[in-house]
Design an enzyme around this catalytic site. Structure first.
Site, PDB file in Angstrom:
ATOM      1  CG  HIS A 111      -2.007  -0.965   1.217  1.00 17.50           C
ATOM      2  ND1 HIS A 111      -3.259  -0.673   0.751  1.00 17.50           N
ATOM      3  CD2 HIS A 111      -2.034  -2.277   1.562  1.00 17.50           C
ATOM      4  CE1 HIS A 111      -4.021  -1.758   0.831  1.00 17.50           C
ATOM      5  NE2 HIS A 111      -3.311  -2.745   1.314  1.00 17.50           N
ATOM      6  CB  CYS A 168      -9.455  -0.820   0.209  1.00 20.10           C
ATOM      7  SG  CYS A 168      -7.965  -1.829   0.139  1.00 20.10           S
ATOM      8  CD  GLU A 191      -9.330  -2.982  -3.382  1.00 19.83           C
ATOM      9  OE1 GLU A 191      -8.952  -4.092  -3.792  1.00 19.83           O
ATOM     10  OE2 GLU A 191     -10.298  -2.838  -2.598  1.00 19.83           O
ATOM     11  N   GLY A 232      -6.429  -1.391   2.958  1.00 21.31           N
ATOM     12  CA  GLY A 232      -6.101   0.022   2.720  1.00 21.31           C
ATOM     13  C   GLY A 232      -6.398   0.877   3.933  1.00 21.31           C
TER      14      GLY A 232
HETATM   15  N1  LIG Z   1      -6.544  -5.206  -4.427  1.00 16.91           N
HETATM   16  C1  LIG Z   1      -5.815  -5.766  -3.275  1.00 16.91           C
HETATM   17  C2  LIG Z   1      -6.523  -7.028  -2.731  1.00 16.91           C
HETATM   18  C3  LIG Z   1      -7.883  -6.737  -2.107  1.00 16.91           C
HETATM   19  C4  LIG Z   1      -7.805  -5.791  -0.944  1.00 16.91           C
HETATM   20  C5  LIG Z   1      -9.106  -5.144  -0.492  1.00 16.91           C
HETATM   21  N2  LIG Z   1     -10.302  -5.487  -1.213  1.00 16.91           N
HETATM   22  C6  LIG Z   1      -9.301  -5.263   1.014  1.00 16.91           C
HETATM   23  O1  LIG Z   1     -10.437  -5.223   1.498  1.00 16.91           O
HETATM   24  O2  LIG Z   1      -8.245  -5.349   1.723  1.00 16.91           O
HETATM   25  C7  LIG Z   1      -4.381  -6.112  -3.714  1.00 16.91           C
HETATM   26  O3  LIG Z   1      -4.160  -6.324  -4.924  1.00 16.91           O
HETATM   27  O4  LIG Z   1      -3.523  -6.188  -2.817  1.00 16.91           O
END
Ligand SMILES: N[C@H](CCC[C@H](N)C(=O)O)C(=O)O
Length: 276
Positions: free
Chosen positions: A161, A219, A210, A222
């Site tokens: 992140h 997220c 994302e 996130g």
């Molecule tokens: N797109 C993120 C995975 C899903 C994370 C998100 N949907 C959450 O609730 O943490 C990645 O590629 O690391």
């Protein structure tokens, strides 16, 4: 063969959840891409697989694919839906569930009020753990995009992140800058990009571009990464309530080496079937 699935969401971050404990199938990235399409497939941000444990000290294995087909290490909103799913499907009677992900072991607890608290593990802050290219670990880094330097924190919750502070998430360059930072060479595994507006010491607003999806309604990892960055930089104090476009999450973190605790809802929308 036909596979039963459940469509779920955590604050509008939406998932197709497959029980591969009771059903047997070999799911590949191409299935996530095919089923993830919002016009020709089921449509989701992530595909979540519920699998038998591979080690004795966990209850399940939890695998996660973005809608672009990439398999990833962690998904926080998905973890809450995972807990709701395995209880509703009677795959367990435990109210505290340990699951193994590519990003480490997390612990899910379903509360009496129906909200779910997830022990997301400790954040990883060393550049090589994120991964992020930097000579040394720092609270924030200057990253150049098209000749302009952007100050950002780099945090891993198992997945990478970037976190930027903005005055108003409503007019933050989430799509334009988010997409460029997602693919920035200093993030060799790409990155999720959070835009954080600090309201006061314990409330903030967050929008996230994302990795592998684009902007989502929420997220979970996130929100954890943004809270860790804000606490480390002295902007905010735990517990933090973060308002995302899809709703609110509560994040608690007691400091370096300590786990990040995330609390929020999980909703089942409908049951379906897909042909493998
Ligand atoms: N797109 C993120 C995975 C899903 C994370 C998100 N949907 C959450 O609730 O943490 C990645 O590629 O690391």
């Amino acid at each position: 063969m036909l596979l039963r699935f459940t469509k779920m969401h955590g604050l509008g971050n939406d998932f197709m959840v497959l029980d591969l404990v009771s059903q047997h199938a070999h799911i590949q990235p191409k299935h996530a891409k095919q089923w993830g399409d919002r016009h020709t497939g089921v449509g989701f941000d992530q595909l979540l697989l519920v699998e038998p444990p591979q080690s004795p000290d966990v209850d399940f294995r939890y695998r996660i694919f973005n809608s672009d087909g990439s398999e990833v290490e962690q998904c926080g909103n998905g973890a809450r839906c995972f807990a709701r799913f395995v209880l509703d499907k009677r795959l367990t009677v435990k109210k505290t569930i340990r699951v193994e992900t590519k990003g480490g072991i997390i612990e899910l607890s379903v509360r009496a009020d129906g909200l779910i608290t997830v022990d997301m593990g400790a954040p990883r802050l060393l550049p090589q753990e994120i991964p992020f290219q930097a000579d040394a670990e720092a609270l924030s880094y200057a990253v150049e995009v098209e000749g302009k330097a952007h100050e950002l924190a780099a945090v891993s919750m198992g997945n990478p992140h970037a976190v930027l502070r903005v005055d108003d998430v409503g007019n933050a360059p989430v799509h334009e800058l988010g997409s460029k930072l997602e693919h920035h060479p200093r993030f060799p595994q790409r990155a999720n990009v959070g835009f954080l507006q600090v309201i006061d010491r314990q409330r903030g607003r967050l929008r996230v571009w994302e990795r592998g999806v684009g902007e989502t309604q929420a997220c979970g990892t996130g929100a954890c990464a943004a809270a860790v960055a804000a606490i480390r930089q002295g902007w905010m104090d735990s517990p933090i309530q973060l308002e995302l476009p899809g709703g609110k999450l509560t994040i608690e973190w007691a400091g370096p080496g300590q786990p990040v605790m995330m609390t929020g809802p999980a909703v089942r929308v409908y049951e379906g079937q897909v042909r493998l």
